[in-house]
Design a protein around this motif. Structure first.
Motif, PDB file in Angstrom:
ATOM      1  N   ARG A   1       0.816  -1.214   0.000  1.00 30.26           N
ATOM      2  CA  ARG A   1       0.000   0.000   0.000  1.00 30.26           C
ATOM      3  C   ARG A   1       0.851   1.266   0.000  1.00 30.26           C
ATOM      4  N   GLY A   2       2.032   1.191  -0.595  1.00 34.18           N
ATOM      5  CA  GLY A   2       2.874   2.379  -0.704  1.00 34.18           C
ATOM      6  C   GLY A   2       3.313   2.932   0.627  1.00 34.18           C
ATOM      7  N   GLY A   3       3.532   2.060   1.616  1.00 35.35           N
ATOM      8  CA  GLY A   3       3.975   2.493   2.933  1.00 35.35           C
ATOM      9  C   GLY A   3       2.856   2.799   3.901  1.00 35.35           C
ATOM     10  N   ARG A   4       1.612   2.742   3.423  1.00 39.64           N
ATOM     11  CA  ARG A   4       0.462   3.004   4.283  1.00 39.64           C
ATOM     12  C   ARG A   4      -0.283   1.699   4.546  1.00 39.64           C
ATOM     13  N   LEU A   5      -1.270   1.758   5.438  1.00 40.41           N
ATOM     14  CA  LEU A   5      -2.075   0.575   5.697  1.00 40.41           C
ATOM     15  C   LEU A   5      -3.262   0.467   4.739  1.00 40.41           C
ATOM     16  N   TYR A   6      -3.539   1.550   4.019  1.00 41.08           N
ATOM     17  CA  TYR A   6      -4.639   1.493   3.055  1.00 41.08           C
ATOM     18  C   TYR A   6      -4.397   2.476   1.927  1.00 41.08           C
ATOM     19  N   ASP A   7      -4.734   2.049   0.739  1.00 43.31           N
ATOM     20  CA  ASP A   7      -4.644   2.885  -0.452  1.00 43.31           C
ATOM     21  C   ASP A   7      -5.937   2.678  -1.230  1.00 43.31           C
ATOM     22  N   SER A   8      -6.719   3.729  -1.365  1.00 39.94           N
ATOM     23  CA  SER A   8      -8.030   3.612  -2.013  1.00 39.94           C
ATOM     24  C   SER A   8      -7.965   3.781  -3.521  1.00 39.94           C
ATOM     25  N   SER A   9      -6.772   3.903  -4.083  1.00 36.57           N
ATOM     26  CA  SER A   9      -6.634   4.150  -5.519  1.00 36.57           C
ATOM     27  C   SER A   9      -7.291   3.038  -6.333  1.00 36.57           C
ATOM     28  N   PHE A  10      -8.060   3.438  -7.332  1.00 33.40           N
ATOM     29  CA  PHE A  10      -8.735   2.474  -8.191  1.00 33.40           C
ATOM     30  C   PHE A  10      -7.697   1.636  -8.919  1.00 33.40           C
ATOM     31  N   GLY A  11      -7.943   0.324  -8.981  1.00 30.16           N
ATOM     32  CA  GLY A  11      -7.040  -0.560  -9.679  1.00 30.16           C
ATOM     33  C   GLY A  11      -6.019  -1.240  -8.795  1.00 30.16           C
ATOM     34  N   VAL A  12      -5.795  -0.687  -7.606  1.00 26.48           N
ATOM     35  CA  VAL A  12      -4.825  -1.316  -6.694  1.00 26.48           C
ATOM     36  C   VAL A  12      -5.408  -1.599  -5.319  1.00 26.48           C
ATOM     37  N   ARG A  13      -6.563  -1.026  -5.009  1.00 32.28           N
ATOM     38  CA  ARG A  13      -7.083  -1.189  -3.649  1.00 32.28           C
ATOM     39  C   ARG A  13      -7.482  -2.616  -3.328  1.00 32.28           C
TER      40      ARG A  13
END
Length: 243
Positions: free
Chosen positions: A182-194
């Motif tokens: 998640r790019g260093g975070r616990l959550y990434d809401s980006s479409f296509g990778v979430r």
């Protein structure tokens, strides 16, 4: 029902269970989902259901009739094959063996079934992904998918508390692997990778999934459902049929 009867309404597959399981314990008495299925069958409306409950077998009569006209798909969540881990991850839900039996009975009744291995949690149940696909295929599932654990909003805090209670010895490893995806975070809401994450760990899991899916003859997706048969539900007296 009122929406279905509007002249402007155009039928598309109605997904029931994406946010909340359509077969909670209260459904045994309230029968809301069953009444919805009755209305959808009456109107020849396509529907997809997602559940982890064996209560869906109660509605096998409706589901098999919908399936005969290419109007239904069912997706059963199988998170683990281990009963002990299942009780920790999803207390009070049907056991893994019972869920696979649901897949088997639905398949035998002619209902197209997929299995969702979700959520996959690093260092908790991710090692089982291949075995879940094998068991799904053995039970008659025609397709399978997976989703990496997602931790939006306050879910992050609840998840960390859950790790403290059940997996304190590997909490740092679990959270570290999630951050890698998640790019260093616990959550990434980006479409296509979430849904699947990104990075080395996510790519390895995706590769394992693709290899296992092909090995066990599972489709990438089920054939599309029919929307051409739709006919608006009729009113019964002064009450609509669902009511």
């Amino acid at each position: 029902v009122q929406t279905l009867r509007k002249k402007s309404y155009r039928p598309e597959v109605l997904t029931i269970g994406a946010n909340t399981d359509p077969y909670p314990p209260a459904e045994r008495d309230r029968r809301i989902t069953r009444r919805l299925l009755e209305t959808l069958l009456e109107s020849r409306h396509p529907v997809a259901l997602i559940t982890k409950s064996a209560l869906i077998l109660r509605d096998l009569d409706l589901l098999s009739e919908l399936a005969a006209s290419d109007l239904v798909q069912v997706f059963v969540s199988v998170t683990t094959l281990e009963s002990k881990l299942s009780r920790i991850m999803e207390p009070r839900a049907a056991s893994p063996a019972r869920r696979l039996e649901v897949v088997r009975q639905l398949t035998e009744a002619g209902v197209p079934v997929g299995v969702m291995a979700a959520p996959m949690i690093p260092a908790i149940n991710d090692a089982e992904l291949d075995k879940i696909l094998e068991a799904a295929a053995g039970a008659g599932a025609r397709t399978c998918s997976y989703i990496q654990v997602r931790l939006p909003l306050e879910i992050k805090e609840l998840f960390e508390a859950w790790l403290d209670e059940h997996f304190a010895d590997r909490k740092d490893k679990v959270l570290g692997l999630i951050r890698q995806t998640r790019g260093g975070r616990l959550y990434d809401s980006s479409f296509g990778v979430r849904m699947r994450g990104q990075g080395t760990y996510a790519e390895l899991l995706a590769r394992r999934f693709d290899v296992a899916r092909r090995r066990y003859g599972l489709l990438e997706r089920l054939p599309p459902l029919s929307s051409e048969q739709f006919s608006p539900p009729i009113a019964v007296g002064d009450q609509l049929s669902l009511l």
